[in-house]
Design a protein around this motif. Structure first.
Motif, PDB file in Angstrom:
ATOM      1  N   VAL A   1       0.345   5.784   6.530  1.00  0.00           N
ATOM      2  CA  VAL A   1      -0.772   4.937   6.953  1.00  0.00           C
ATOM      3  C   VAL A   1      -0.829   3.699   6.072  1.00  0.00           C
ATOM      4  O   VAL A   1      -0.723   3.803   4.850  1.00  0.00           O
ATOM      5  CB  VAL A   1      -2.120   5.685   6.850  1.00  0.00           C
ATOM      6  N   GLU A   2      -0.973   2.550   6.701  1.00  0.00           N
ATOM      7  CA  GLU A   2      -1.224   1.324   5.936  1.00  0.00           C
ATOM      8  C   GLU A   2      -2.715   1.024   5.996  1.00  0.00           C
ATOM      9  O   GLU A   2      -3.290   0.902   7.078  1.00  0.00           O
ATOM     10  CB  GLU A   2      -0.443   0.150   6.507  1.00  0.00           C
ATOM     11  N   PHE A   3      -3.332   0.930   4.820  1.00  0.00           N
ATOM     12  CA  PHE A   3      -4.747   0.572   4.696  1.00  0.00           C
ATOM     13  C   PHE A   3      -4.823  -0.880   4.257  1.00  0.00           C
ATOM     14  O   PHE A   3      -4.152  -1.290   3.313  1.00  0.00           O
ATOM     15  CB  PHE A   3      -5.434   1.454   3.653  1.00  0.00           C
ATOM     16  N   ARG A   4      -5.650  -1.658   4.937  1.00  0.00           N
ATOM     17  CA  ARG A   4      -5.808  -3.073   4.582  1.00  0.00           C
ATOM     18  C   ARG A   4      -7.275  -3.443   4.452  1.00  0.00           C
ATOM     19  O   ARG A   4      -8.113  -3.040   5.259  1.00  0.00           O
ATOM     20  CB  ARG A   4      -5.193  -3.980   5.656  1.00  0.00           C
ATOM     21  N   SER A   5      -7.568  -4.224   3.425  1.00  0.00           N
ATOM     22  CA  SER A   5      -8.832  -4.948   3.323  1.00  0.00           C
ATOM     23  C   SER A   5      -8.432  -6.405   3.143  1.00  0.00           C
ATOM     24  O   SER A   5      -7.244  -6.735   3.171  1.00  0.00           O
ATOM     25  CB  SER A   5      -9.662  -4.453   2.133  1.00  0.00           C
ATOM     26  N   SER A   6      -9.413  -7.279   2.944  1.00  0.00           N
ATOM     27  CA  SER A   6      -9.069  -8.696   2.781  1.00  0.00           C
ATOM     28  C   SER A   6      -8.309  -8.946   1.484  1.00  0.00           C
ATOM     29  O   SER A   6      -7.594  -9.942   1.359  1.00  0.00           O
ATOM     30  CB  SER A   6     -10.336  -9.552   2.813  1.00  0.00           C
ATOM     31  N   GLU A   7      -8.442  -8.026   0.519  1.00  0.00           N
ATOM     32  CA  GLU A   7      -7.842  -8.259  -0.795  1.00  0.00           C
ATOM     33  C   GLU A   7      -6.738  -7.278  -1.162  1.00  0.00           C
ATOM     34  O   GLU A   7      -5.952  -7.545  -2.072  1.00  0.00           O
ATOM     35  CB  GLU A   7      -8.932  -8.195  -1.876  1.00  0.00           C
ATOM     36  N   GLN A   8      -6.666  -6.139  -0.467  1.00  0.00           N
ATOM     37  CA  GLN A   8      -5.709  -5.113  -0.871  1.00  0.00           C
ATOM     38  C   GLN A   8      -4.972  -4.525   0.323  1.00  0.00           C
ATOM     39  O   GLN A   8      -5.520  -4.438   1.428  1.00  0.00           O
ATOM     40  CB  GLN A   8      -6.413  -3.983  -1.622  1.00  0.00           C
ATOM     41  N   ILE A   9      -3.719  -4.104   0.066  1.00  0.00           N
ATOM     42  CA  ILE A   9      -2.921  -3.378   1.039  1.00  0.00           C
ATOM     43  C   ILE A   9      -2.360  -2.149   0.331  1.00  0.00           C
ATOM     44  O   ILE A   9      -1.796  -2.256  -0.758  1.00  0.00           O
ATOM     45  CB  ILE A   9      -1.754  -4.227   1.583  1.00  0.00           C
TER      46      ILE A   9
END
Length: 202
Positions: free
Chosen positions: A158-166
């Protein structure tokens, strides 16, 4: 999406009857679609599709709707009020929803999620098993809602993304985060499966 698959998805959504439950509760609260749109930030056309069982909401969207209507998300999975303090949900008893989402004017199948503890009334945690499909970066849909989330990857990547982190999360990895942060998920090299627990304090 082929008509055959789309019809199957619509049948699954209709069987769960989420749309009618949402509409009935909205009317009981004397709210219009515009009122719910204002409270959730969701468009009236999307809310109408959900109420008419044309599209099933993703978990984050259902949380926004349930919050606007003054109930926990589990309200929509209860056929009647149950007061048990201990509940068991067998594998064959899970509620399963395959979500349709609309992106760039196309209907696509998003992900399948299963509610694991729907009979428990008044709970602050909502556990789900979610199948997360791969998609292109530009197709990622970011969700946010009040509370916190815990994800445990059961299978795949699973790839988790926020505006600042991956973060790339493999089988056995987990992540805990503030779910008010806009976030998106996608499977890498195929469909991934995660246990997701959403904590929504009262």
């Amino acid at each position: 999406m082929s008509p055959k698959i789309e019809n199957k998805v619509k049948e699954e959504v209709a069987a769960l009857n989420l749309g009618n439950k949402i509409r009935n509760l909205r009317k009981k609260r004397a709210l219009t679609l515009q009122d719910v749109s204002d409270l959730t930030g969701l468009s009236k056309p999307l809310l109408s599709q959900i109420e008419n069982n044309i599209a099933a909401p993703p978990i984050a969207t259902l949380i926004k709707i349930s919050t606007a209507l003054g109930v926990k998300i589990s309200h929509f999975f209860q056929d009647h009020e149950m007061g048990d303090r201990i509940v068991v949900v067998r594998k064959h008893e899970r509620y399963s929803v395959k979500k349709l989402f609309h992106h760039k004017n196309e209907s696509k199948v998003g992900y399948r999620w299963e509610s694991l503890a729907y009979p428990m009334v008044g709970k602050q945690m909502e556990p789900f098993v979610v199948e997360i499909e791969p998609r292109e970066e530009e197709e990622l849909l970011y969700n946010d809602h009040k509370g916190e989330e815990f994800h445990f990857v059961m299978d795949g990547v699973v790839e988790f993304r926020s505006s600042e982190q991956i973060h790339l999360l493999e089988k056995g990895d987990c992540i805990y985060f503030d779910s008010s942060i806009p976030h998106a998920l996608r499977g890498i090299d195929g469909v991934a499966k995660s246990l997701i627990v959403i904590f929504s304090p009262q």
